[in-house]
Design an enzyme around this catalytic site. Sequence first.
Site, short mmCIF file in Angstrom:
data_model
loop_
_atom_site.label_atom_id
_atom_site.label_comp_id
_atom_site.label_asym_id
_atom_site.label_seq_id
_atom_site.Cartn_x
_atom_site.Cartn_y
_atom_site.Cartn_z
N SER A 6 0.86 -1.19 0.00
CA SER A 6 0.00 0.00 0.00
C SER A 6 0.89 1.23 0.00
O SER A 6 2.08 1.14 0.35
CB SER A 6 -0.86 -0.01 1.28
OG SER A 6 -1.55 1.20 1.42
N TYR A 25 -1.59 -0.65 10.73
CA TYR A 25 -1.81 -1.00 9.31
C TYR A 25 -0.55 -0.69 8.50
O TYR A 25 -0.10 -1.52 7.70
CB TYR A 25 -3.01 -0.22 8.75
CG TYR A 25 -3.32 -0.53 7.30
CD1 TYR A 25 -3.81 -1.79 6.92
CD2 TYR A 25 -3.12 0.42 6.30
CE1 TYR A 25 -4.09 -2.07 5.59
CE2 TYR A 25 -3.41 0.15 4.97
CZ TYR A 25 -3.88 -1.10 4.62
OH TYR A 25 -4.16 -1.39 3.30
N1 LIG Z 1 -8.63 -0.25 -1.30
C1 LIG Z 1 -7.54 0.46 -1.07
O1 LIG Z 1 -7.61 1.71 -1.06
C2 LIG Z 1 -6.23 -0.21 -0.86
C3 LIG Z 1 -5.09 0.60 -0.85
C4 LIG Z 1 -3.86 0.01 -0.63
C5 LIG Z 1 -3.77 -1.34 -0.44
N2 LIG Z 1 -4.89 -2.11 -0.44
C6 LIG Z 1 -4.74 -3.55 -0.19
O2 LIG Z 1 -5.36 -4.27 -1.22
C7 LIG Z 1 -5.75 -5.55 -0.72
C8 LIG Z 1 -7.18 -5.84 -1.16
O3 LIG Z 1 -8.04 -4.96 -0.47
P1 LIG Z 1 -9.36 -4.31 -1.11
O4 LIG Z 1 -9.16 -2.87 -1.12
O5 LIG Z 1 -9.72 -5.03 -2.34
O6 LIG Z 1 -10.40 -4.60 0.08
P2 LIG Z 1 -11.68 -5.56 0.21
O7 LIG Z 1 -12.67 -5.27 -0.86
O8 LIG Z 1 -12.13 -5.43 1.62
O9 LIG Z 1 -11.06 -7.00 -0.05
C9 LIG Z 1 -10.32 -7.67 0.94
C10 LIG Z 1 -10.34 -9.15 0.64
O10 LIG Z 1 -9.58 -9.84 1.63
C11 LIG Z 1 -10.33 -10.97 2.05
N3 LIG Z 1 -9.97 -11.37 3.40
C12 LIG Z 1 -10.03 -10.65 4.54
N4 LIG Z 1 -9.66 -11.41 5.57
C13 LIG Z 1 -9.36 -12.65 5.07
C14 LIG Z 1 -8.93 -13.87 5.65
N5 LIG Z 1 -8.73 -14.00 6.98
N6 LIG Z 1 -8.72 -14.93 4.82
C15 LIG Z 1 -8.93 -14.82 3.51
N7 LIG Z 1 -9.34 -13.69 2.90
C16 LIG Z 1 -9.56 -12.62 3.69
C17 LIG Z 1 -11.78 -10.57 1.92
O11 LIG Z 1 -12.60 -11.70 1.69
P3 LIG Z 1 -13.49 -12.48 2.78
O12 LIG Z 1 -14.00 -11.46 3.75
O13 LIG Z 1 -14.57 -13.12 1.95
O14 LIG Z 1 -12.57 -13.49 3.39
C18 LIG Z 1 -11.75 -9.74 0.65
O15 LIG Z 1 -11.90 -10.55 -0.48
C19 LIG Z 1 -5.53 -5.51 0.78
O16 LIG Z 1 -4.33 -6.17 1.11
C20 LIG Z 1 -5.42 -4.03 1.07
O17 LIG Z 1 -4.67 -3.76 2.24
C21 LIG Z 1 -6.11 -1.57 -0.66
#
Ligand SMILES: NC(=O)c1ccc[n+]([C@@H]2O[C@H](COP(=O)([O-])OP(=O)(O)OC[C@H]3O[C@@H](n4cnc5c(N)ncnc54)[C@H](OP(=O)(O)O)[C@@H]3O)[C@@H](O)[C@H]2O)c1
Length: 248
Positions: free
Chosen positions: A142, A155
Amino acid sequence: MSNIQDKVVIITGASSGIGEAAAKELASKGAKVVLSARREDRLKQLQYEIQASGGQAVYKVTDVTSREQMEQLAAFAISEFGQIDVLVNNAGIMPQAFLAENKVDEWDKMIDVNIKGVLYAIAAIVPSMRERKSGHVINLSSVAGHNIYPGGTVYCGTKFAVKAISEGLRQEEAMNGNNIRVTNISPGAVTSELLETISDPVMKAGLEDFYQVAIGADRIASAIAFAIEQPADVAINEMIIRPTVQVG
Ligand SMILES: NC(=O)c1ccc[n+]([C@@H]2O[C@H](COP(=O)([O-])OP(=O)(O)OC[C@H]3O[C@@H](n4cnc5c(N)ncnc54)[C@H](OP(=O)(O)O)[C@@H]3O)[C@@H](O)[C@H]2O)c1
């Protein structure tokens, strides 16, 4: 032929946001995607959508905090498709809060999912890549893995850790001539369900405001596809992808 065609790609956290978008993008380019997360209804629906568009997808309900389930996921991918070419190490949570609130349970969860989950995936999946002397690990860090800000301390710590793991893995695999590419992707604000993991209402409202500039998850999916598409002797090691108007 695209360098994505027929590649077997495991995606953790495929049930929403960036993981879901990556699954659709890669499947549309001919990848065989192995979807994993905890919410089965979402995975089943995504598999259906990909298959309905002519793509190849299977899914397995997997919690990244379980070493055993990660091993089972790797075995499942190999039994379904014969090998694993790419790991998109994407599952993550962001229950941000100020340290003074002492939300120690949330610190534990972030460490378990964002750091240990990433390592468990590497432990389960990279050995078969080493054996084949071919593979690609894409870790989702991130902008919070580059900058620290109040309320994001734990985080940010987990995302700095992901960045360190990416670079260490890259150096070790390169040193051993294993032909495994490593890509660390650091998104800025991206529309997804990530903010739903924040329990503090004031922190959540503040971030919702900040996220008004967020770009779609499909933008990060395109970057993931770009990294995979490169010729095997080229590794895109680091990408920071912000909305053009995001300052911090
Ligand atoms: N969105 C942003 O602005 C942003 C920015 C920088 C980095 N990121 C990173 O991008 C990645 C994806 O995030 P996103 O933004 O797409 O958020 P999201 O829509 O909340 O997706 C997160 C995913 O992680 C899964 N997850 C959570 N806990 C889990 C567990 N214990 N085991 C397996 N799967 C799990 C969730 O699925 P289930 O709940 O179905 O398990 C969901 O599919 C993350 O690592 C996040 O830190 C996001």
